[in-house]
Design a protein around this motif. Structure first.
Motif, PDB file in Angstrom:
ATOM      1  N   GLY A 156       0.803  -1.205   0.000  1.00  0.00           N
ATOM      2  CA  GLY A 156       0.000   0.000   0.000  1.00  0.00           C
ATOM      3  C   GLY A 156       0.842   1.264   0.000  1.00  0.00           C
ATOM      4  O   GLY A 156       0.462   2.291  -0.563  1.00  0.00           O
ATOM      5  N   ALA A 157       2.017   1.201   0.637  1.00  0.00           N
ATOM      6  CA  ALA A 157       2.894   2.367   0.733  1.00  0.00           C
ATOM      7  C   ALA A 157       3.436   2.808  -0.617  1.00  0.00           C
ATOM      8  O   ALA A 157       3.899   3.937  -0.759  1.00  0.00           O
ATOM      9  N   CYS A 158       3.367   1.930  -1.596  1.00  0.00           N
ATOM     10  CA  CYS A 158       3.867   2.286  -2.936  1.00  0.00           C
ATOM     11  C   CYS A 158       2.898   3.207  -3.668  1.00  0.00           C
ATOM     12  O   CYS A 158       3.272   3.839  -4.660  1.00  0.00           O
ATOM     13  N   GLY A 159       1.659   3.258  -3.207  1.00  0.00           N
ATOM     14  CA  GLY A 159       0.693   4.151  -3.827  1.00  0.00           C
ATOM     15  C   GLY A 159      -0.003   3.556  -5.037  1.00  0.00           C
ATOM     16  O   GLY A 159       0.125   2.369  -5.346  1.00  0.00           O
ATOM     17  N   GLU A 160      -0.732   4.402  -5.727  1.00  0.00           N
ATOM     18  CA  GLU A 160      -1.562   3.989  -6.863  1.00  0.00           C
ATOM     19  C   GLU A 160      -0.716   3.480  -8.028  1.00  0.00           C
ATOM     20  O   GLU A 160       0.383   3.974  -8.277  1.00  0.00           O
ATOM     21  N   PHE A 161      -1.227   2.504  -8.738  1.00  0.00           N
ATOM     22  CA  PHE A 161      -0.571   2.020  -9.941  1.00  0.00           C
ATOM     23  C   PHE A 161      -1.618   1.679 -10.987  1.00  0.00           C
ATOM     24  O   PHE A 161      -2.814   1.577 -10.686  1.00  0.00           O
ATOM     25  N   ASP A 162      -1.190   1.536 -12.229  1.00  0.00           N
ATOM     26  CA  ASP A 162      -2.153   1.252 -13.287  1.00  0.00           C
ATOM     27  C   ASP A 162      -1.530   0.392 -14.381  1.00  0.00           C
ATOM     28  O   ASP A 162      -0.312   0.229 -14.467  1.00  0.00           O
ATOM     29  N   PHE A 163      -2.393  -0.169 -15.210  1.00  0.00           N
ATOM     30  CA  PHE A 163      -2.001  -0.931 -16.384  1.00  0.00           C
ATOM     31  C   PHE A 163      -2.916  -0.530 -17.532  1.00  0.00           C
ATOM     32  O   PHE A 163      -4.062  -0.132 -17.321  1.00  0.00           O
ATOM     33  N   TYR A 164      -2.404  -0.636 -18.755  1.00  0.00           N
ATOM     34  CA  TYR A 164      -3.216  -0.376 -19.939  1.00  0.00           C
ATOM     35  C   TYR A 164      -3.452  -1.678 -20.680  1.00  0.00           C
ATOM     36  O   TYR A 164      -2.525  -2.483 -20.854  1.00  0.00           O
ATOM     37  N   ARG A 165      -4.679  -1.892 -21.126  1.00  0.00           N
ATOM     38  CA  ARG A 165      -5.028  -3.108 -21.845  1.00  0.00           C
ATOM     39  C   ARG A 165      -6.009  -2.804 -22.986  1.00  0.00           C
ATOM     40  O   ARG A 165      -6.816  -1.873 -22.894  1.00  0.00           O
ATOM     41  N   LEU A 166      -5.926  -3.604 -24.031  1.00  0.00           N
ATOM     42  CA  LEU A 166      -6.893  -3.548 -25.120  1.00  0.00           C
ATOM     43  C   LEU A 166      -8.024  -4.518 -24.798  1.00  0.00           C
ATOM     44  O   LEU A 166      -7.768  -5.677 -24.451  1.00  0.00           O
ATOM     45  N   ALA A 167      -9.260  -4.051 -24.916  1.00  0.00           N
ATOM     46  CA  ALA A 167     -10.407  -4.918 -24.666  1.00  0.00           C
ATOM     47  C   ALA A 167     -11.321  -5.027 -25.876  1.00  0.00           C
ATOM     48  O   ALA A 167     -12.060  -6.006 -26.008  1.00  0.00           O
ATOM     49  N   PHE A 168     -11.292  -4.016 -26.753  1.00  0.00           N
ATOM     50  CA  PHE A 168     -12.162  -3.980 -27.921  1.00  0.00           C
ATOM     51  C   PHE A 168     -11.350  -3.573 -29.140  1.00  0.00           C
ATOM     52  O   PHE A 168     -10.233  -3.055 -29.022  1.00  0.00           O
ATOM     53  N   ASP A 169     -11.931  -3.780 -30.323  1.00  0.00           N
ATOM     54  CA  ASP A 169     -11.284  -3.222 -31.505  1.00  0.00           C
ATOM     55  C   ASP A 169     -11.473  -1.709 -31.485  1.00  0.00           C
ATOM     56  O   ASP A 169     -12.263  -1.173 -30.705  1.00  0.00           O
ATOM     57  N   GLN A 170     -10.723  -1.007 -32.337  1.00  0.00           N
ATOM     58  CA  GLN A 170     -10.737   0.462 -32.295  1.00  0.00           C
ATOM     59  C   GLN A 170     -12.138   1.033 -32.498  1.00  0.00           C
ATOM     60  O   GLN A 170     -12.533   1.994 -31.826  1.00  0.00           O
ATOM     61  N   GLN A 171     -12.891   0.470 -33.421  1.00  0.00           N
ATOM     62  CA  GLN A 171     -14.205   1.040 -33.721  1.00  0.00           C
ATOM     63  C   GLN A 171     -15.177   0.835 -32.568  1.00  0.00           C
ATOM     64  O   GLN A 171     -15.944   1.739 -32.214  1.00  0.00           O
ATOM     65  N   ALA A 172     -15.135  -0.346 -31.948  1.00  0.00           N
ATOM     66  CA  ALA A 172     -16.019  -0.599 -30.811  1.00  0.00           C
ATOM     67  C   ALA A 172     -15.620   0.260 -29.616  1.00  0.00           C
ATOM     68  O   ALA A 172     -16.480   0.792 -28.902  1.00  0.00           O
ATOM     69  N   PHE A 173     -14.318   0.409 -29.395  1.00  0.00           N
ATOM     70  CA  PHE A 173     -13.857   1.236 -28.276  1.00  0.00           C
ATOM     71  C   PHE A 173     -14.275   2.688 -28.480  1.00  0.00           C
ATOM     72  O   PHE A 173     -14.754   3.350 -27.555  1.00  0.00           O
ATOM     73  N   ALA A 174     -14.087   3.210 -29.701  1.00  0.00           N
ATOM     74  CA  ALA A 174     -14.460   4.595 -29.993  1.00  0.00           C
ATOM     75  C   ALA A 174     -15.953   4.814 -29.779  1.00  0.00           C
ATOM     76  O   ALA A 174     -16.376   5.838 -29.227  1.00  0.00           O
TER      77      ALA A 174
END
Length: 472
Positions: free
Chosen positions: A246-264
Motif C-alpha cells: 500500500g505504501a507504494c501508492g496507486e498504480f495502473d495498467f493499460y489493456r486492449l479490450a475492444f477493436d478500435q471502432q467498438a472502443f471509440a
C-alpha cells in the motif's frame, strides 16, 4: 547512388567523401563486438562522420530486420513531406438544415470526420463533445463516423505474438481514441487496508474483479499482479490477483479490450453521458453529406511534437497511422497499408535514397518482414542532417541516459546526453540508429542492425560504441 561492390567505392555526400564500402572495425569497436560472442554475419553496421568519412562498415549492404528502428524511416518521410507544422483536424458536423428544439433535441445525426489523428486522447474527445453541449444540444440520435480516409486497415492484435490485450499490438484506424486502450487503476485504501479498482474511461460493459492482497510496510518493490481478460458476449471482465504494498501508492495498467471502432463507439457514448447528454440512436459508419455544416473541431499537436512521442516512446500504432496519413495525403484514397508504404518509398527515392531491397511493411517495425540495411539507414540519417527539418527530426529521438527508450542506458556515464538514437528490439532482432556527439564537437552516424537468436547480446556493444564515439 552506387552501392559498394569493391572496397574502393566512394560516395559524394554534401561536398565530402564518405567511404560506402565495408571497412574494418577500429580495434576498440572490434573488441566490443567480440565480447558479444556473435558472428559478424549477424550484423549490418555503419559508423561514419556526419558529412564525412566512414570509420567502420560491416556487412553494410546486408538487409536486416530493424525492429523499431524502422520508425526513423516513417517519421523522416512524414516530417520531410508533410512538414513539422502539419496537423490533423477531427470535426463534428450536422446537416445543413439541422435544428435544435427548445428542449435541446438535435434534428438529424451528428457526423464525425475522422482524418487519422494518431494522438486524439480521451480528454480531447471530451472537449469535442462538450462543444455540442455548449450549443444547447442535450439529445442526439446517431453519431455517424466517416472513416473514408483509410481503407479496411484493421489488424488482429493477437497475430504478432498472441498477446491481443497489449497496447503495443493496437490496430490502426482513422478514428483512434486514446490508442484504443483502457486504463486499469488500483488505488490503496489506507484505512481499510485493501485495494480499490476502477476503469478509465468508465465505459459500459467493462468490470474489474480485483483480488490483490494489500501488503503493509514500506514500499519494498512494485506490484506483483496478474491480469486475465474474460469476454462474455460484448462485455469484458478483468480478473486481477497478486499482491502490492500500500505504501507504494496507486498504480495502473493499460489493456486492449475492444477493436478500435467498438472502443471509440463506447467512448463517445460514455463522454456524452458524462456531459449530461442523452443518445437515442447508435454510433455507426457512414459518409458525410457534401453540404454538412461544421459545428466543432479538434486540432492535433503539430507533427514535430507527434513524432517525438512516436520515436522516444516507440509507439507502434501511432507510426502505423502516420504512414497511412501519408498514403491518404499523397497516394490514393482510401489509403491502404501497401499503398502507404509505397508512398514512403517514393518520398525517399525522390530524395536520392537508394532503397534497394528495403521493405517498409507497416512502417512501425513491429513486423517479421521489415528489412533495411545499415547503408540505407545511414543515407537517410545523413540526408536528414542536411535538411531544414533536421532539428525536429533529431529531437524526436531518445536522448542517451535521459529519456525515452534510452533513459537507463549509460545514465551514469560521461556520454549521458551526447547521443540521439532510436532503438529496436524483437525476438531475434536488435537495432539502434541515430547520432552521437563527441566531446571534440564532431558528430557521428551510428547504425547497428543485428539479427540472431541471441541478438539481445548486442546491447553492450551498442553502449560501448556510443561511449567510444563520445570520447573521440
Amino acid at each position: 547512388m552506387l552501392r559498394h561492390v569493391m572496397a574502393i567505392t566512394l560516395l559524394m555526400v554534401s561536398g565530402g567523401l564518405v567511404q560506402a564500402a565495408d571497412k574494418a572495425m577500429p580495434a576498440e569497436v572490434a573488441r566490443a563486438w567480440a565480447k558479444t560472442g556473435l558472428p559478424q554475419s549477424a550484423m549490418s553496421m555503419v559508423i561514419e562522420e556526419v558529412g564525412g568519412n566512414r570509420l567502420a562498415g560491416v556487412n553494410a549492404a546486408a538487409f536486416k530486420n530493424p525492429a523499431s528502428v524502422m520508425k526513423l524511416v516513417t517519421t523522416w518521410a512524414a516530417l520531410s513531406e508533410l512538414g513539422p507544422d502539419f496537423v490533423w483536424r477531427t470535426a463534428l458536423l450536422t446537416n445543413e438544415n439541422a435544428s435544435v428544439s427548445d428542449d435541446g433535441v438535435l434534428s438529424g445525426p451528428v457526423y464525425l470526420r475522422a482524418t487519422g489523428d494518431p494522438l486524439i486522447l480521451l480528454e480531447d474527445l471530451w472537449r469535442l463533445m462538450r462543444e455540442l453541449r455548449f450549443r444547447g444540444i442535450e439529445q442526439i440520435s446517431d453519431i455517424v463516423i466517416d472513416r473514408s480516409a483509410f481503407d479496411e486497415v484493421a489488424i488482429d492484435p493477437g497475430d504478432f505474438d498472441n498477446r491481443p490485450d497489449r497496447p503495443y499490438n493496437a490496430s490502426p484506424d482513422a478514428f483512434m481514441v486514446g490508442f484504443g486502450a483502457l486504463r486499469l487503476v488500483f488505488t490503496p485504501d489506507l484505512q481499510a487496508k485493501r485495494w480499490r479498482a476502477f476503469v478509465d474511461p468508465p465505459i459500459e460493459g467493462v468490470d474489474i474483479d480485483s483480488d490483490i492482497k494489500y501488503l503493509d510496510g514500506s514500499c519494498r518493490r512494485g506490484p506483483q499482479v496478474g491480469i486475465r481478460m474474460v469476454n462474455s458476449g460484448s462485455d469484458v471482465r478483468f480478473r486481477v490477483d497478486g499482491e502490492a504494498y500500500g505504501a507504494c501508492g496507486e498504480f495502473d495498467f493499460y489493456r486492449l479490450a475492444f477493436d478500435q471502432q467498438a472502443f471509440a463507439a463506447r467512448a463517445l457514448r460514455s463522454m456524452w453521458s458524462e456531459l449530461g447528454g442523452t443518445m437515442t440512436g447508435e454510433v455507426k459508419a457512414g459518409n458525410i453529406p457534401e453540404n454538412a455544416i461544421p459545428v466543432a473541431a479538434h486540432q492535433s499537436p503539430p507533427l514535430a511534437e507527434v513524432i517525438r512521442l512516436v520515436n522516444k516512446r516507440s509507439n507502434n500504432v501511432m507510426t502505423r497511422v502516420l504512414m497511412l496519413t501519408m498514403g491518404a495525403q499523397f497516394g490514393t484514397r482510401p489509403a491502404t497499408v501497401a499503398s502507404s508504404a509505397e508512398v514512403v518509398k517514393q518520398i525517399l527515392t525522390r530524395q536520392g535514397i537508394e532503397l534497394g531491397q528495403t521493405v517498409v511493411d507497416n512502417g512501425s517495425g513491429l513486423s517479421r518482414v521489415s528489412r533495411i540495411s545499415a547503408d540505407v539507414m545511414s543515407d537517410i540519417l545523413q540526408h536528414a542532417w542536411r535538411s531544414p527539418a533536421m532539428p525536429e527530426y533529431v529531437s524526436s529521438m531518445a536522448i542517451l541516459g535521459v529519456d525515452g527508450t534510452l533513459r537507463r542506458r549509460l545514465s551514469n556515464n560521461d556520454a549521458r546526453g551526447y547521443a540521439n538514437m532510436k532503438t529496436g528490439a524483437l525476438k531475434n532482432a536488435r537495432a539502434i540508429a541515430g547520432y552521437v556527439l563527441s566531446k571534440s564537437g564532431k558528430r557521428y552516424v551510428f547504425v547497428s542492425l543485428v539479427n540472431h537468436p541471441q541478438a539481445y547480446k548486442a546491447r553492450n556493444f551498442e553502449n560501448a560504441v556510443m561511449d567510444w564515439l563520445n570520447e573521440r
